[in-house]
Motif scaffolding. Structure first.
Motif, PDB file in Angstrom:
ATOM      1  N   ALA A 124       0.886  -1.149   0.124  1.00  0.00           N
ATOM      2  CA  ALA A 124      -0.077  -0.137   0.044  1.00  0.00           C
ATOM      3  C   ALA A 124       0.881   1.097   0.153  1.00  0.00           C
ATOM      4  N   ASP A 125       1.281   1.658   0.949  1.00  0.00           N
ATOM      5  CA  ASP A 125       2.329   2.933   1.388  1.00  0.00           C
ATOM      6  C   ASP A 125       3.459   2.714   0.761  1.00  0.00           C
ATOM      7  N   MET A 126       3.874   3.230  -0.050  1.00  0.00           N
ATOM      8  CA  MET A 126       5.462   3.051  -0.429  1.00  0.00           C
ATOM      9  C   MET A 126       6.160   3.816   0.396  1.00  0.00           C
ATOM     10  N   THR A 127       5.758   4.947   1.032  1.00  0.00           N
ATOM     11  CA  THR A 127       6.642   5.906   1.872  1.00  0.00           C
ATOM     12  C   THR A 127       7.155   5.359   3.089  1.00  0.00           C
ATOM     13  N   GLU A 128       6.428   4.050   3.512  1.00  0.00           N
ATOM     14  CA  GLU A 128       6.860   3.309   4.770  1.00  0.00           C
ATOM     15  C   GLU A 128       8.275   2.678   4.577  1.00  0.00           C
ATOM     16  N   ARG A 129       8.846   2.800   3.181  1.00  0.00           N
ATOM     17  CA  ARG A 129      10.189   2.135   3.214  1.00  0.00           C
ATOM     18  C   ARG A 129      11.295   3.051   3.569  1.00  0.00           C
ATOM     19  N   VAL A 172       7.049  13.046  -1.100  1.00  0.00           N
ATOM     20  CA  VAL A 172       7.694  12.115  -0.244  1.00  0.00           C
ATOM     21  C   VAL A 172       7.545  10.882  -0.735  1.00  0.00           C
ATOM     22  N   ALA A 173       6.675  10.468  -1.668  1.00  0.00           N
ATOM     23  CA  ALA A 173       6.506   9.414  -2.584  1.00  0.00           C
ATOM     24  C   ALA A 173       7.687   9.047  -3.600  1.00  0.00           C
ATOM     25  N   TRP A 174       7.550  10.412  -4.128  1.00  0.00           N
ATOM     26  CA  TRP A 174       8.646  10.600  -5.178  1.00  0.00           C
ATOM     27  C   TRP A 174      10.051  10.174  -4.724  1.00  0.00           C
ATOM     28  N   CYS A 175      10.286  10.912  -3.651  1.00  0.00           N
ATOM     29  CA  CYS A 175      11.767  10.635  -2.987  1.00  0.00           C
ATOM     30  C   CYS A 175      11.753   9.050  -2.558  1.00  0.00           C
ATOM     31  N   THR A 176      10.775   8.615  -1.932  1.00  0.00           N
ATOM     32  CA  THR A 176      11.103   6.989  -1.848  1.00  0.00           C
ATOM     33  C   THR A 176      11.196   6.057  -2.977  1.00  0.00           C
ATOM     34  N   PHE A 177      10.694   6.639  -4.057  1.00  0.00           N
ATOM     35  CA  PHE A 177      10.884   5.978  -5.405  1.00  0.00           C
ATOM     36  C   PHE A 177      12.372   6.048  -5.740  1.00  0.00           C
ATOM     37  N   MET A 178      13.009   7.417  -5.628  1.00  0.00           N
ATOM     38  CA  MET A 178      14.170   7.540  -5.896  1.00  0.00           C
ATOM     39  C   MET A 178      15.316   6.870  -4.929  1.00  0.00           C
TER      40      MET A 178
END
Length: 387
Positions: free
Chosen positions: A92-97, A214-220
């Motif tokens: 679900a929430d990618m930012t948890e990574r 925040v999601a974009w930074c997680t992906f990077m």
């Protein structure tokens, strides 16, 4: 004419003999990939189509292509992902990574840059914000890239991280080990359509530090740290791909951007998008610079003149579905299913006031663009602004 149902059927006929051999070779070796911003699972569907098409080239080949993990914050998207074939994880929430300390630092940086933008708007007004937003965005990405590199070098990345998987109902690996699904040493990558709202002409135009920052930074962070050979990313054409290059320059990755529309491939749909192929390692590289992806090479291999128009899509819609949709819209407007004479309502009549205003705005814009609405068929989206 292009077959609107199966445009991918043309793919194999367009490939050279050498390219077909390479395709079979890579699929036989194995490809494992993850997706983020997964939506309705188009990358997974493309994988299935590609495998089926390649199988027609070599029925005896053992083709191993697996999506090991998808991710979307929207519950209804995850329901669709659950229903797709395969046993890949759904999260679900990618930012948890993000490591907690890194996330806190990133959120503080985002807040600081958003405050700078607000101050600029207050002083100069919105008409001058685009260039300033771009300038701020470039500085933001440079600062975040430096921060993430520091955390990477300090060992903040956890390759064994596990998070809740909504498909399996337990904690599952976020970064599956290479070969854990197909065996051997497959090519490992990521295929994602990154959220466009911060970059779209009709979106927020907030750029790199908008709502999805925040999601974009997680992906990077994932691209910087996961053991990948390739990534295929899709975004609105106004996305600044140099931001991607700034982040990934630290690990020697190469970015190949190309902008095109389905209309370039023969489909009657104009929707420009930027596709960015990222190559990370020598396991997956161009045989020569002339083979590298570009607008020219893409069009020479797959380019077609559109045949038909947007109305061809409408012609394939069952009339019963159209009637049911009109009746549902009439009910929402508290109207009877039919008019006083017993005839079905025209679609235009059952539109809400907001939709009717949007339709009128689209008609005005189309006439300005030279369309003759008494003769031309036009397929558009009135859920968006007309200009």
């Amino acid at each position: 004419p292009v077959d609107l149902d199966k445009p991918a059927n043309h793919l194999l006929t367009d490939l050279s003999q050498n390219a077909r051999h390479t395709l079979i070779q890579n699929l036989s070796r194995g490809i494992e990939f993850t997706t983020d911003y997964s939506g309705s699972g188009q990358a997974e569907r493309a994988k299935q189509n590609l495998t089926e098409l390649a199988k027609t080239l070599d029925p005896a080949a053992e083709l191993k292509t697996v999506c090991t993990r998808s991710c979307d914050i929207l519950p209804h998207c995850r329901q669709v992902l659950h229903a797709l074939p395969g046993d890949g994880c759904v999260m679900a929430d990618m930012t948890e990574r993000l490591p907690p300390a890194l996330r806190t630092d990133i959120e503080n940086i985002i807040a600081a840059y958003q405050a700078k933008l607000v101050k600029q708007l207050q002083e100069f007004g919105k008409k001058k914000d685009r260039a300033f937003t771009q300038q701020l965005g470039d500085a933001f990405v440079a600062e975040v890239a430096h921060l993430m590199l520091e955390h990477k070098l300090n060992g903040s990345f956890d390759p064994n991280l596990k998070l809740p998987c909504t498909k399996h109902g337990k904690l599952c690996p976020v970064y599956p080990v290479r070969g854990s699904n197909v065996g051997g040493c497959p090519l490992k990558g990521n295929a994602s359509g990154i959220s466009c709202i911060n970059w779209s002409e009709r979106g927020s135009q907030a750029g790199s530090f908008g709502k999805g920052a925040v999601a974009w930074c997680t992906f990077m962070w994932d691209l910087l740290n996961d053991d990948l050979d390739w990534a295929l990313l899709e975004r609105t054409r106004h996305y600044r791909h140099p931001h991607l290059e700034v982040v990934l320059a630290h690990i020697g990755a190469s970015v190949f951007p190309v902008v095109f529309s389905p209309s370039h491939l023969g489909l009657p749909c104009t929707r420009y998008r930027k596709y960015m192929l990222v190559l990370f390692s020598p396991r997956f590289r161009w045989k020569s610079n002339a083979d590298a992806i570009s607008k020219t090479s893409l069009m020479s291999a797959f380019g077609r003149e559109p045949v038909g128009s947007g109305s061809d899509f409408l012609q394939k819609t069952l009339k019963s579905e159209v009637r049911a949709e009109i009746e549902m819209m009439a009910e929402k407007m508290h109207m009877s299913p039919r008019d006083g004479s017993g005839h079905r309502w025209p679609m235009k009549v059952v539109l809400s006031a907001a939709m009717q205003r949007s339709l009128a705005a689209h008609e005005v814009q189309l006439k300005k663009d030279g369309w003759d609405l008494t003769k031309d068929d036009v397929f558009t989206t009135i859920c968006q602004q007309g200009s």
